[in-house]
Write a protein that holds these residues in place. Structure first.
Motif, PDB file in Angstrom:
ATOM      1  N   ARG A 112       0.853  -1.181   0.000  1.00 62.99           N
ATOM      2  CA  ARG A 112       0.000   0.000   0.000  1.00 62.99           C
ATOM      3  C   ARG A 112       0.889   1.230   0.000  1.00 62.99           C
ATOM      4  NH1 ARG A 112      -3.816   0.535   4.881  1.00 62.99           N
ATOM      5  NH2 ARG A 112      -3.581   2.744   4.447  1.00 62.99           N
ATOM      6  N   THR A 113       0.573   2.157  -0.855  1.00 62.21           N
ATOM      7  CA  THR A 113       1.355   3.383  -0.952  1.00 62.21           C
ATOM      8  C   THR A 113       0.425   4.584  -0.961  1.00 62.21           C
ATOM      9  OG1 THR A 113       1.358   3.209  -3.379  1.00 62.21           O
ATOM     10  CG2 THR A 113       3.256   2.295  -2.201  1.00 62.21           C
ATOM     11  N   GLU A 114       0.915   5.688  -0.428  1.00 61.48           N
ATOM     12  CA  GLU A 114       0.125   6.923  -0.429  1.00 61.48           C
ATOM     13  C   GLU A 114       0.187   7.565  -1.812  1.00 61.48           C
ATOM     14  OE1 GLU A 114       1.044   9.626   2.645  1.00 61.48           O
ATOM     15  OE2 GLU A 114       0.917   8.143   4.252  1.00 61.48           O
ATOM     16  N   GLU A 115      -0.945   8.084  -2.245  1.00 63.42           N
ATOM     17  CA  GLU A 115      -1.029   8.785  -3.521  1.00 63.42           C
ATOM     18  C   GLU A 115      -1.945   9.978  -3.317  1.00 63.42           C
ATOM     19  OE1 GLU A 115      -2.890   7.292  -7.474  1.00 63.42           O
ATOM     20  OE2 GLU A 115      -0.796   6.665  -7.467  1.00 63.42           O
ATOM     21  N   ARG A 117      -4.231  12.177  -1.387  1.00 64.07           N
ATOM     22  CA  ARG A 117      -5.044  11.836  -0.227  1.00 64.07           C
ATOM     23  C   ARG A 117      -5.590  10.415  -0.287  1.00 64.07           C
ATOM     24  NH1 ARG A 117      -9.660  14.502   0.318  1.00 64.07           N
ATOM     25  NH2 ARG A 117      -9.786  14.943  -1.925  1.00 64.07           N
ATOM     26  N   SER A 118      -5.266   9.703  -1.341  1.00 61.37           N
ATOM     27  CA  SER A 118      -5.749   8.339  -1.525  1.00 61.37           C
ATOM     28  C   SER A 118      -4.670   7.322  -1.175  1.00 61.37           C
ATOM     29  CB  SER A 118      -6.205   8.146  -2.982  1.00 61.37           C
ATOM     30  OG  SER A 118      -7.225   9.058  -3.317  1.00 61.37           O
ATOM     31  N   ARG A 119      -5.036   6.050  -1.270  1.00 60.45           N
ATOM     32  CA  ARG A 119      -4.081   4.958  -1.069  1.00 60.45           C
ATOM     33  C   ARG A 119      -4.158   4.036  -2.275  1.00 60.45           C
ATOM     34  NH1 ARG A 119      -3.473   8.098   2.215  1.00 60.45           N
ATOM     35  NH2 ARG A 119      -3.180   7.915   4.471  1.00 60.45           N
ATOM     36  N   ARG A 120      -3.009   3.661  -2.787  1.00 67.13           N
ATOM     37  CA  ARG A 120      -2.974   2.688  -3.874  1.00 67.13           C
ATOM     38  C   ARG A 120      -2.637   1.331  -3.264  1.00 67.13           C
ATOM     39  NH1 ARG A 120      -2.310   2.367  -9.753  1.00 67.13           N
ATOM     40  NH2 ARG A 120      -2.906   4.546  -9.767  1.00 67.13           N
ATOM     41  N   ASN A 159      -7.230   2.109  -6.436  1.00 68.55           N
ATOM     42  CA  ASN A 159      -7.011   3.353  -5.702  1.00 68.55           C
ATOM     43  C   ASN A 159      -8.172   3.553  -4.737  1.00 68.55           C
ATOM     44  OD1 ASN A 159      -4.926   5.470  -5.780  1.00 68.55           O
ATOM     45  ND2 ASN A 159      -6.673   6.839  -6.034  1.00 68.55           N
ATOM     46  N   PRO A 162     -10.407   8.887  -0.101  1.00 69.27           N
ATOM     47  CA  PRO A 162     -10.571   9.145   1.332  1.00 69.27           C
ATOM     48  C   PRO A 162     -11.892   8.643   1.917  1.00 69.27           C
ATOM     49  CG  PRO A 162      -9.543  11.033   0.299  1.00 69.27           C
ATOM     50  CD  PRO A 162      -9.908  10.101  -0.808  1.00 69.27           C
ATOM     51  N   GLY A 171      -9.140   0.711   4.795  1.00 67.55           N
ATOM     52  CA  GLY A 171      -8.111   1.633   5.267  1.00 67.55           C
ATOM     53  C   GLY A 171      -7.198   1.031   6.312  1.00 67.55           C
TER      54      GLY A 171
END
Length: 203
Positions: A112-115, A117-120, A159, A162, A171
């Motif tokens: 999981r990586t931050e992109e 305000r979202s997370r991929r 993706n 939020p 999450g």
């Protein structure tokens, strides 16, 4: 049928062994599922269950031995968070995609990586499911309707915006966690139709 639009996150309140299968209690405090009656279908982490007993704070459902083997439900402990969605009613808005609640396999979160305000999230699916997963196609992960952003072999990326991060249990996922996967129904039916077209006919 369901849509993959989760109404909220409940909790596993109890798990009772019934000689090979189980009866689970789900705490739905704070989740608006509408009126729930015995016999109603509710998706729990993407698994279609039938409410057998309904109380003020939740419901109970029987989980077969096959479902315990084929999904993550048999691996959840008390207080585990679960995504909840009531069955689609006639006239309801189809906000996600058509979901049957019949899990095709169990996948695993690879990274999981931050992109912004979202997370991929990158998942590994069972190899037999890879042919049903396509870029910009739909997939259900723990009952959540998602769009596939990238595919590499049996791995795919989605993706998580939020709202979905806070409104579902996605999450809280960490690398190595397992999830229920249901591939797009259209892909399955298309494969069946193509198989029939290519099958030899009896003379």
């Amino acid at each position: 049928m369901f849509t993959g639009i989760v109404r909220g996150v409940g909790r596993i309140a109890s798990i009772e062994d019934r000689g090979g299968d189980s009866r689970v209690g789900i705490d739905i405090a704070g989740v608006d599922l509408g009126p729930v009656a015995p016999g109603d279908s509710i998706a729990v982490d993407g698994v279609c269950l039938t409410a057998t007993r309904v109380g003020e704070s939740g419901f109970e459902a029987d989980v077969s031995a096959e479902t315990l083997r084929a999904t993550t439900l048999g691996r959840l402990g008390p207080d585990a968070p679960v995504n909840l969605e009531p069955a689609l009613a006639a006239g309801d808005r189809l906000g996600g995609h058509l979901v049957s609640g019949h899990v095709d396999g169990v996948g695993e979160l690879v990274s999981r990586t931050e992109e912004a305000r979202s997370r991929r999230l990158r998942f590994a699916a069972p190899a037999p499911l890879a042919r049903y997963i396509a870029v910009k196609g739909s997939i259900t992960v723990d009952g959540v309707s998602l769009t596939v952003n990238a595919v590499a072999g049996a791995e795919f990326e989605v993706n998580i915006v939020p709202h979905t991060l806070t409104a579902t249990n996605l999450g809280a996922l960490a690398a190595g966690d397992q999830v229920n996967l249901e591939v797009d129904l259209v892909a399955r039916y298309l494969e069946r139709l193509l198989d029939e077209r290519g099958a030899p006919t009896d003379k």
